[in-house]
Design an enzyme around this catalytic site. Structure first.
Site: not given
Ligand SMILES: [Zn+2]
Length: 349
Positions: A208, A223, A285-287
Site C-alpha cells: 500500500m 500503482s 502492486v500498490e493500493l
C-alpha cells in the site's frame, strides 16, 4: 463479488489486448462462470495473525483440501509465516501480501481469492486449477502486523534498511546475490527459499502507498511496476511488462481502479527486482491508502489483480499481451495536498 468472474472474463475476452486467438484445441471454458462470493466476515480488512490462521483453516476445511496450508518459516517472535496453495497446474504463480505490516489490504484480498478458487467447484474451477498452481504467502510480516508497523520485529537490527530498535524492512532483503546464511531477515529468507523450491513463473507483491493525484485531477487508486534493476534479464522484464499490462487492464476495467506507474528504485533487494533477476515475471502492486469507505473497493482491486493474473496465465493471454503497452501506464502524480497518510513516502514499496 458474485458475478465478478463473468465480468472479468468478458472484460478480458472483449479487449484487443487479448485478441490473439487461442490455439486450436485449447480447452478454454465455453462460458464464463462465477468464481463465487466469499462469505461475509471471512476475514477483517486489517486482520491479525489469528484472523489469518482462522480464515485459512476454514477455507482448507470448506474446500475439502483443495486449498492446502503450510508454514514456510517463523518470524523472530515465533509466529508462523503462512503459505496457502490452490491448484495443481504446471504454471506456478506466487503472491505475497503484507511484507510491510502497516499495509494490510492485500491479505484479505488473498484470503478471498483462496476461498473463491478453492471452495466452489465448477467446470471453470476445474479448468483453472488444472492449468495453474497458486502459492500465496499470506501476511508475510505477522510481527509487523500486530504492531501496525512497516518493519519486522528485531530490536537488534542494524545497518542499511533497518530501523534501530524496531526491525528490518523485509522488502529490502530479497537480494538473490546475498548468501542466504548472511540474510538477517527470517521473513525474506522464507520467501526466497519458497521461490527456489517452486520456481514460479509469476511473482506479485502486494503493498500500500499514500495518496496521489494525477495532472487531470483524478486520484491514483493503485500503482504498479515491473523490475527496473539492470540485473534483471530482458526476457523476464518483457514478461513482467506483459503482466503489468494484464493487471492494468483488469484493475481498470473490472475493478474501476485508476492505475499509474509506481516510481520505484533499482535496488536488487526489493522483491519486485529480486524475483525478476531470478527470472520470474515480477510485479509490484500498490493500493492507495484511501478513506475507510473505499477499503472494500481496494480489497476488490487486489482480488481482481490476483484473479485476472490466474485467468490470463491459464488461458495463455498473459503470453500474448503487448509489453509495449506498459509504457502507456501514466506516471504517478504528486502527493494529494492536505492529506496526511503515514504511507506517503518516497519509494516506500
Ligand atoms: Zn510496502
Amino acid at each position: 463479488m458474485k458475478s465478478l468472474t463473468v465480468v472479468l472474463t468478458a472484460a478480458l475476452l472483449g479487449t484487443t489486448l487479448f485478441a490473439a486467438p487461442a490455439r486450436a484445441g485449447t480447452p478454454a471454458p465455453s462460458a464464463p462462470v462465477s468464481a463465487g462470493e466469499a462469505p461475509a466476515r471471512l476475514i477483517p480488512a486489517r486482520p491479525s495473525p489469528d484472523d489469518v490462521r482462522r480464515s485459512l483453516a476454514r477455507i482448507a476445511r470448506d474446500s475439502d483440501g483443495r486449498v492446502r496450508l503450510g508454514v514456510i518459516g517463523r518470524s523472530n517472535e515465533g509466529r508462523a509465516l503462512r503459505l496457502a496453495s490452490v491448484g495443481h497446474g504446471p504454471t506456478r504463480l506466487l503472491y505475497v501480501t503484507q511484507q510491510h505490516g502497516d499495509e494490510p489490504l492485500g491479505t484479505p484480498a488473498a484470503v478471498r481469492l483462496l476461498w473463491s478458487l478453492g471452495v466452489p467447484r465448477t467446470a471453470w474451477h476445474r479448468w483453472l486449477l488444472s492449468r495453474v498452481t497458486i502459492d500465496v504467502v499470506v501476511q508475510a510480516n505477522p510481527d509487523g502486523a500486530v504492531r501496525n508497523q512497516r518493519y519486522n520485529h528485531d530490536p537488534e537490527a542494524t545497518g542499511d534498511y533497518s530501523e534501530p530498535g524496531v526491525g528490518y524492512d523485509i522488502n529490502r532483503f530479497h537480494n538473490p546475490l546475498t548468501p542466504i546464511a548472511d540474510n538477517p531477515v527470517p521473513e525474506s529468507r522464507a520467501v526466497l527459499r519458497l521461490w527456489r523450491a517452486t520456481r514460479p513463473q509469476v511473482v506479485i507483491d502486494y503493498h500500500m502507498q499514500g495518496r496521489y493525484r494525477q495532472p487531470d485531477g483524478r486520484e491514483t487508486t493503485a500503482s504498479i511496476l515491473w523490475p527496473t534493476s539492470p540485473l534483471a534479464p530482458a526476457p523476464a522484464v518483457t514478461a513482467a511488462r506483459r503482466l503489468a499490462v494484464v493487471n492494468d487492464a483488469a484493475m481498470t476495467r473490472v475493478a474501476g481502479a485508476n492505475v499509474t506507474r509506481y516510481p520505484g528504485g533499482d535496488y536488487e533487494g526489493i522483491a519486485r527486482n529480486a524475483y525478476g533477476i531470478l527470472g520470474s515475471s515480477s510485479l509490484l502492486v500498490e493500493l492507495s491508502d484511501l478513506p475507510a469507505e473505499q477499503v472494500e473497493f481496494q480489497i476488490r482491486t487486489a482480488f481482481v489483480s490476483m484473479l485476472a493474473t490466474a485467468q490470463a496465465a491459464a488461458d495463455g493471454s498473459l503470453r500474448r499481451a503487448d509489453p509495449a503497452r506498459a509504457d502507456t501506464i501514466p506516471a504517478r502524480g504528486p502527493a494529494l495536498p492536505g492529506v496526511l497518510s503515514p504511507l506517503t513516502r518516497v519509494d516506500a514499496a
